[in-house]
Design a protein around this motif. Structure first.
Motif, PDB file in Angstrom:
ATOM      1  N   SER A   9       0.830  -1.199   0.000  1.00 41.20           N
ATOM      2  CA  SER A   9       0.000   0.000   0.000  1.00 41.20           C
ATOM      3  C   SER A   9       0.868   1.254   0.000  1.00 41.20           C
ATOM      4  O   SER A   9       0.599   2.205  -0.719  1.00 41.20           O
ATOM      5  CB  SER A   9      -0.926  -0.010   1.213  1.00 41.20           C
ATOM      6  N   LEU A  10       1.921   1.280   0.816  1.00 41.87           N
ATOM      7  CA  LEU A  10       2.824   2.428   0.853  1.00 41.87           C
ATOM      8  C   LEU A  10       3.531   2.612  -0.480  1.00 41.87           C
ATOM      9  O   LEU A  10       3.678   3.726  -0.970  1.00 41.87           O
ATOM     10  CB  LEU A  10       3.870   2.256   1.958  1.00 41.87           C
ATOM     11  N   GLU A  11       3.994   1.523  -1.069  1.00 40.95           N
ATOM     12  CA  GLU A  11       4.731   1.600  -2.319  1.00 40.95           C
ATOM     13  C   GLU A  11       3.865   2.106  -3.465  1.00 40.95           C
ATOM     14  O   GLU A  11       4.353   2.735  -4.393  1.00 40.95           O
ATOM     15  CB  GLU A  11       5.325   0.234  -2.672  1.00 40.95           C
ATOM     16  N   ASN A  12       2.562   1.828  -3.426  1.00 43.57           N
ATOM     17  CA  ASN A  12       1.663   2.233  -4.490  1.00 43.57           C
ATOM     18  C   ASN A  12       1.026   3.598  -4.246  1.00 43.57           C
ATOM     19  O   ASN A  12       0.281   4.088  -5.082  1.00 43.57           O
ATOM     20  CB  ASN A  12       0.563   1.179  -4.685  1.00 43.57           C
ATOM     21  N   SER A  13       1.321   4.206  -3.119  1.00 41.66           N
ATOM     22  CA  SER A  13       0.739   5.499  -2.779  1.00 41.66           C
ATOM     23  C   SER A  13       1.294   6.588  -3.678  1.00 41.66           C
ATOM     24  O   SER A  13       2.433   6.528  -4.125  1.00 41.66           O
ATOM     25  CB  SER A  13       1.042   5.839  -1.324  1.00 41.66           C
ATOM     26  N   LYS A  14       0.486   7.598  -3.890  1.00 47.58           N
ATOM     27  CA  LYS A  14       0.941   8.739  -4.679  1.00 47.58           C
ATOM     28  C   LYS A  14       1.580   9.818  -3.812  1.00 47.58           C
ATOM     29  O   LYS A  14       2.164  10.748  -4.323  1.00 47.58           O
ATOM     30  CB  LYS A  14      -0.225   9.326  -5.469  1.00 47.58           C
ATOM     31  N   ARG A  15       1.450   9.683  -2.479  1.00 47.95           N
ATOM     32  CA  ARG A  15       2.063  10.677  -1.609  1.00 47.95           C
ATOM     33  C   ARG A  15       3.556  10.400  -1.476  1.00 47.95           C
ATOM     34  O   ARG A  15       3.979   9.280  -1.206  1.00 47.95           O
ATOM     35  CB  ARG A  15       1.422  10.655  -0.223  1.00 47.95           C
ATOM     36  N   SER A  17       5.533  11.241   0.885  1.00 42.27           N
ATOM     37  CA  SER A  17       5.907  10.789   2.233  1.00 42.27           C
ATOM     38  C   SER A  17       5.722   9.281   2.391  1.00 42.27           C
ATOM     39  O   SER A  17       6.530   8.629   3.053  1.00 42.27           O
ATOM     40  CB  SER A  17       5.108  11.537   3.302  1.00 42.27           C
ATOM     41  N   ASP A  18       4.699   8.714   1.776  1.00 43.37           N
ATOM     42  CA  ASP A  18       4.488   7.264   1.868  1.00 43.37           C
ATOM     43  C   ASP A  18       5.594   6.506   1.143  1.00 43.37           C
ATOM     44  O   ASP A  18       6.063   5.469   1.614  1.00 43.37           O
ATOM     45  CB  ASP A  18       3.130   6.875   1.285  1.00 43.37           C
ATOM     46  N   ARG A  19       6.011   7.025   0.018  1.00 42.40           N
ATOM     47  CA  ARG A  19       7.087   6.365  -0.733  1.00 42.40           C
ATOM     48  C   ARG A  19       8.425   6.480  -0.005  1.00 42.40           C
ATOM     49  O   ARG A  19       9.227   5.555  -0.006  1.00 42.40           O
ATOM     50  CB  ARG A  19       7.169   6.925  -2.136  1.00 42.40           C
ATOM     51  N   SER A  22       8.432   3.953   2.733  1.00 45.82           N
ATOM     52  CA  SER A  22       8.706   2.625   2.181  1.00 45.82           C
ATOM     53  C   SER A  22      10.214   2.438   1.949  1.00 45.82           C
ATOM     54  O   SER A  22      10.778   1.398   2.285  1.00 45.82           O
ATOM     55  CB  SER A  22       7.934   2.443   0.871  1.00 45.82           C
ATOM     56  N   ARG A  60       0.518  15.878   8.725  1.00 47.09           N
ATOM     57  CA  ARG A  60      -0.295  14.674   8.637  1.00 47.09           C
ATOM     58  C   ARG A  60      -0.152  13.881   9.917  1.00 47.09           C
ATOM     59  O   ARG A  60       0.847  13.978  10.610  1.00 47.09           O
ATOM     60  CB  ARG A  60       0.177  13.811   7.470  1.00 47.09           C
TER      61      ARG A  60
END
Length: 82
Positions: A9-15, A17-19, A22, A60
């Motif tokens: 889920s983190l890897e596929n995020s567009k944000r 910060s999530d990438r 990861s 966030r």
């Protein structure tokens, strides 16, 4: 949600910060302290960046995965000091 599902889920995020989170998790798994510290600093900037003009600072909520990654970073620092 399993840890693997959360990672995907983190890897596929567009944000951004999530990438970065990861990538930080991967650096920690590989025990790469230098990269992990750089990514932690980048993550902090990404999560607190100015987004709405000078008076607005975007903040966030910190996900549980971030708390774990930061704890793991502290543990890696302590491990590699010895």
């Amino acid at each position: 949600m399993t840890a693997t599902q959360a990672q995907v889920s983190l890897e596929n995020s567009k944000r951004l910060s999530d990438r970065i989170l990861s990538a930080l998790q991967l650096a920690l798994e590989q025990k790469d302290l230098d990269i992990a510290e750089e990514l932690a600093a980048a993550l902090e900037k990404a999560m607190t960046r100015l987004a709405g003009g000078q008076s607005f600072e975007e903040r966030r909520d910190f996900p549980e995965a971030l708390d774990k990654a930061l704890a793991d970073l502290d543990a890696l620092r302590a491990e590699l000091k010895h």
